[in-house]
Motif scaffolding. Structure first.
Motif, short mmCIF file in Angstrom:
data_model
loop_
_atom_site.label_atom_id
_atom_site.label_comp_id
_atom_site.label_asym_id
_atom_site.label_seq_id
_atom_site.Cartn_x
_atom_site.Cartn_y
_atom_site.Cartn_z
N LYS A 133 0.48 -1.04 0.19
CA LYS A 133 0.12 0.15 0.19
C LYS A 133 1.19 1.38 0.52
N PRO A 134 0.27 2.11 -0.55
CA PRO A 134 1.41 3.71 -0.73
C PRO A 134 1.79 4.24 0.71
N SER A 135 2.16 4.45 0.84
CA SER A 135 3.27 5.28 2.04
C SER A 135 3.86 6.32 2.05
N LYS A 136 4.33 6.68 3.14
CA LYS A 136 4.66 8.09 2.97
C LYS A 136 5.79 7.99 2.56
N LEU A 137 6.38 6.69 2.51
CA LEU A 137 7.71 6.63 1.60
C LEU A 137 8.19 5.83 0.72
N SER A 138 6.92 4.81 0.69
CA SER A 138 7.03 3.83 -0.66
C SER A 138 6.00 3.28 -1.05
N VAL A 166 6.06 -2.55 -14.15
CA VAL A 166 5.23 -1.79 -12.78
C VAL A 166 4.14 -1.77 -12.44
N VAL A 167 3.94 -2.18 -11.44
CA VAL A 167 2.23 -1.91 -10.97
C VAL A 167 1.50 -0.59 -10.96
N TYR A 168 0.25 -0.82 -11.32
CA TYR A 168 -0.42 0.44 -11.24
C TYR A 168 -2.01 -1.03 -11.57
N LYS A 169 -2.86 0.38 -11.25
CA LYS A 169 -4.66 0.17 -11.46
C LYS A 169 -4.63 0.90 -12.48
N ASP A 170 -5.70 -0.65 -13.04
CA ASP A 170 -6.83 0.10 -13.96
C ASP A 170 -7.59 1.77 -14.26
N LEU A 171 -7.05 2.82 -14.95
CA LEU A 171 -7.96 4.18 -14.84
C LEU A 171 -9.02 3.97 -14.89
N ASP A 172 -9.96 2.92 -14.61
CA ASP A 172 -11.63 2.83 -14.69
C ASP A 172 -11.59 2.20 -13.26
N GLU A 173 -10.79 1.33 -13.05
CA GLU A 173 -10.63 0.95 -11.31
C GLU A 173 -10.61 1.99 -10.35
N ALA A 174 -9.91 2.38 -10.83
CA ALA A 174 -9.44 3.81 -10.09
C ALA A 174 -9.68 4.68 -9.98
N SER A 180 -12.15 9.33 -5.02
CA SER A 180 -10.61 9.04 -6.46
C SER A 180 -10.38 10.92 -6.99
N PRO A 181 -9.34 10.76 -6.51
CA PRO A 181 -8.76 11.40 -7.69
C PRO A 181 -8.52 11.99 -9.24
N PHE A 182 -9.13 11.15 -9.42
CA PHE A 182 -9.10 11.46 -11.34
C PHE A 182 -10.84 11.49 -11.71
N LYS A 183 -11.39 12.57 -10.44
CA LYS A 183 -12.84 12.54 -10.31
C LYS A 183 -12.35 13.76 -11.35
N ALA A 184 -11.03 14.22 -10.86
CA ALA A 184 -11.05 16.35 -11.19
C ALA A 184 -10.83 16.16 -13.20
N CYS A 185 -10.43 14.79 -13.30
CA CYS A 185 -9.92 14.22 -14.76
C CYS A 185 -11.02 14.07 -15.72
N GLU A 186 -12.86 13.84 -15.08
CA GLU A 186 -13.56 13.45 -15.57
C GLU A 186 -13.15 13.46 -17.60
N PRO A 187 -13.47 15.43 -17.92
CA PRO A 187 -13.36 15.57 -19.09
C PRO A 187 -12.72 14.92 -20.06
N PHE A 188 -12.09 14.11 -19.65
CA PHE A 188 -10.66 14.56 -20.33
C PHE A 188 -10.40 12.43 -20.96
N ILE A 189 -10.67 12.44 -19.45
CA ILE A 189 -10.37 10.76 -19.68
C ILE A 189 -10.37 9.42 -20.93
N MET A 315 -0.47 6.70 -9.76
CA MET A 315 -1.23 5.34 -10.23
C MET A 315 -1.36 4.05 -9.37
N GLN A 316 -1.67 4.25 -8.35
CA GLN A 316 -2.55 3.67 -7.47
C GLN A 316 -3.70 3.82 -6.81
N GLY A 317 -4.07 4.73 -7.86
CA GLY A 317 -5.63 5.87 -7.46
C GLY A 317 -5.60 6.69 -6.28
N VAL A 318 -4.18 6.96 -5.84
CA VAL A 318 -4.00 7.98 -4.07
C VAL A 318 -3.63 9.02 -4.92
N SER A 319 -4.00 10.42 -4.29
CA SER A 319 -3.69 11.30 -4.22
C SER A 319 -2.37 11.55 -3.44
#
Length: 335
Positions: A133-138, A166-174, A180-189, A315-319
């Motif tokens: 899981k994403p943390s401050k330093l890892s 590389v490890v990442y989530k699918d954009l739709d899943e994220a 989700s921080p990607f709600k701000a990107c909705e018009p450009f997805i 890329m993990q769906g975390v801001s």
């Protein structure tokens, strides 16, 4: 002189016999010719019949429509069977080759779909020290000290992380995740997806650049004049429609193409290509990265938390901004 009656009768008998013979011979000759003709006529017919029979033997019988169809079907079936066998064989070889390539591309990785998987690899700076899981330093793609390997010493020498490990989530899943921080990107997805697909790059990586660079605000202008969603520099704006470098379609397309070029030039090394997108270079040091902090362009510094925030945050769906994912936080002095 008078012939005796007996002699006269004898003479008449002889004459009559001769006349009868001559007439009879003529009749016989006429009949014989007819008989001969009658015998030759069947021979001509037989010759014609034989000629026809011979002709039929030389010429092949024309195939009927049903026989043509049957032949075509048989040929087609045989061809398809051969093609299927060949295709199957080729497919098996291709699949086998692809599997080997995939395995070779991901020798130290548990996957690239997130869900608790991590990059387990070693390099010049030791083990990745990745966390699920994403943390401050890892995070799933490794500790910030590993990602920034060498930056506090002789210079940045990033591990070779590529699209295969590389490890990442699918954009739709994220995008569907709570908060989700990607709600701000909705018009450009959709544009992210379209241009990412053209270059065989995960769409979430492009969306992550947009969040890291501008928080998906198309009107953003950076401290060095960088433009729009992808914060592209002025020299890339020559062909912008109406001179508007912030126009979303142009901005995204240009940013994606630039990153794809860096990725290709660096042999697929994602960390090196992503760092170059933010002005990093191989051999970069902390001193060089922060040289502009006391200048008129404080934000012209290189964000030393950039790689960690990009790969272990967005890329993990975390801001990476709402969650404190910083070690250096060197841009904080810029206000």
């Amino acid at each position: 002189m008078k012939f005796p009656t007996v002699l006269l009768a004898l003479c008449l008998s002889v004459v009559t016999a001769n006349a009868s013979f001559v007439h009879g011979g003529a009749a016989h000759g006429h009949v014989a010719r007819h008989a001969s003709l009658a015998q030759r006529q069947p021979t001509l017919l037989e010759k014609k019949a034989e000629k026809k029979a011979s002709t039929r033997r030389r010429c092949r019988a024309r195939p009927t429509e049903s026989s043509l169809t049957a032949s075509s079907t048989s040929t087609s079936t045989t061809s398809k069977a051969a093609s299927t066998t060949s295709s199957s064989s080729t497919s098996k070889k291709t699949t086998s080759s692809a599997t080997k390539t995939s395995e070779a591309a991901k020798p130290t990785n548990d996957g690239n779909s997130g869900g608790g998987k991590t990059v387990n690899a070693s390099g010049a700076c030791g083990n990745s020290r990745a966390e699920s899981k994403p943390s401050k330093l890892s995070g799933p793609n490794g500790h910030i000290d590993w990602l920034n390997c060498g930056i506090e010493g002789a210079g940045w020498n990033p591990p070779d992380i590529n699209l295969g490990n590389v490890v990442y989530k699918d954009l739709d899943e994220a995008k569907a995740m709570p908060n989700s921080p990607f709600k701000a990107c909705e018009p450009f997805i959709q544009k992210f997806k379209d241009y990412a697909k053209q270059h065989n790059i995960p769409a979430i990586l492009i969306a992550s650049f947009a969040m890291q660079e501008s928080s998906c605000n198309p009107n953003t202008v950076g401290g060095g004049g960088e433009q729009g969603l992808m914060q592209i520099t002025k020299e890339k704006c020559i062909d912008a429609p109406g001179g508007d470098c912030k126009e979303p379609d142009f901005n995204i397309r240009t940013g994606v193409a630039y990153f794809a070029g860096r990725l290709k030039d660096n042999g697929g090394n994602l960390l090196l290509a992503a760092g170059q997108y933010n002005g990093w270079r191989k051999g970069l040091t902390v001193g060089a990265a922060t040289a502009a902090r006391n200048s008129a362009c404080c934000r012209c510094q290189n964000n030393l938390d950039y790689i960690h925030q990009l790969f272990n945050g967005w890329m993990q769906g975390v801001s990476a901004y709402s969650t404190d994912m910083t070690k250096y936080n060197n841009l904080a002095v810029c206000g």
